[in-house]
Scaffold this active site. Structure first.
Site, PDB file in Angstrom:
ATOM      1  N   SER A 141       0.830  -1.339  -0.061  1.00 16.78           N
ATOM      2  CA  SER A 141       0.067  -0.082  -0.080  1.00 16.78           C
ATOM      3  C   SER A 141       0.920   1.378   0.031  1.00 16.78           C
ATOM      4  O   SER A 141       1.615   1.315  -1.004  1.00 16.78           O
ATOM      5  CB  SER A 141      -0.963  -0.029   1.253  1.00 16.78           C
ATOM      6  N   ASP A 197     -10.037  -4.229  -5.118  1.00 21.68           N
ATOM      7  CA  ASP A 197      -9.343  -3.280  -4.107  1.00 21.68           C
ATOM      8  C   ASP A 197     -10.394  -2.071  -4.153  1.00 21.68           C
ATOM      9  O   ASP A 197     -10.394  -1.326  -5.173  1.00 21.68           O
ATOM     10  CB  ASP A 197      -8.103  -3.126  -4.428  1.00 21.68           C
ATOM     11  N   HIS A 229      -8.152  -4.811  -0.478  1.00 24.10           N
ATOM     12  CA  HIS A 229      -7.024  -4.200   0.012  1.00 24.10           C
ATOM     13  C   HIS A 229      -6.310  -5.036   0.953  1.00 24.10           C
ATOM     14  O   HIS A 229      -6.494  -4.670   2.171  1.00 24.10           O
ATOM     15  CB  HIS A 229      -7.245  -2.823   0.466  1.00 24.10           C
TER      16      HIS A 229
END
Length: 256
Positions: A141, A197, A229
């Site tokens: 991320s 996501d 995610h």
């Protein structure tokens, strides 16, 4: 601001390679130590030192993904997509000012500060005797975004760069920040992204891979069906394969 700290998992055998793994927003290095612990139990990467940096606590404007890693599911905070955070401090590599497009972040000072930190980690490993070609930089991320950005702008030729569920920072400026000589145009870059996501949109990962290719980098992007995610066992297995191909064990061979 004091420099970030890091959790270190030393090599079990002769130290011939280093992996630096950056966590996402709101998490910590401890959230990803399970990667190394899993590989240690299976006697994988015994020549590898793992570095899990801890991002400093900084004011965050918009909360987009304060989501710990898959290895710390009990500590999951839940998805708080696009909520105003009012500048509350949390671990982060840079401020999130605009959730609608994470690639158009305006916190260039925070991004470059973290870039310098990751470059310093690479330099420290080289000074300790590890060739840059045996150093891997990766993350998840926001940490993955920093890994990609710091990796492609590093003057040191790395052994590999990987990013999970990430995006390209300063995408309109990054090409001008590439080193004129050396660098990582020949370095393997691997990206993984869930096709479901809701936070870091799949198309952002796809556009990141294409932008990097347009700049002359070789990028492998794998999309994972149904993955949101997070990272799942299949993706972690693919990271393991990437590391195996990038920093194979040397045994008694010289590392230089």
């Amino acid at each position: 601001m004091p420099p970030p700290t890091a959790l270190i998992i030393p090599a079990v055998k002769r130290h011939t390679a280093t992996v630096i793994m950056a966590h996402g927003l709101g998490d910590s290095g401890a959230g990803w130590v399970g990667l190394a612990e899993n590989w240690r139990r299976r006697q994988k990467f015994e020549e590898v030192k793992f570095i899990f940096p801890n991002a400093p606590a900084i004011p965050i404007t918009v909360v987009c993904a304060p989501l710990p890693s898959p290895f710390t599911a009990r500590r999951r905070i839940g998805l708080m997509k696009g909520l105003q955070n009012g500048g509350m401090r949390m671990p982060g590599w840079h401020d999130i000012t605009n959730f609608s497009d994470l690639q158009t972040q305006s916190d260039e000072a925070g991004i470059t500060r973290s870039q310098s930190y990751f470059h310093s980690l690479i330099s420290s490993e080289i000074q300790s005797g590890i060739p840059s070609s045996r150093i891997i930089l990766g993350g998840f991320s926001q940490g993955g975004a920093m890994a990609i950005f710091s990796g492609v702008t590093s003057k040191e030729k790395l052994g590999g760069i990987f990013g999970m569920s990430c995006y390209l920072l300063m995408h309109n400026k990054v090409e001008s920040l590439l080193p004129r000589e050396g660098g990582n145009k020949e370095t393997r870059i691997w990206m993984g992204h869930g096709d479901s996501d809701p936070l870091v949109r799949p198309e952002w990962g796809q556009k990141t891979a294409q932008k990097l290719r347009d700049m002359g980098f070789g990028v492998e992007l794998k999309m994972y069906r149904g993955l949101e995610h997070s990272a799942d066992p299949e993706e972690i297995d693919d990271v393991e394969r990437f590391l195996n191909g990038s920093i194979p064990p040397l045994g008694d061979q010289p590392s230089l």
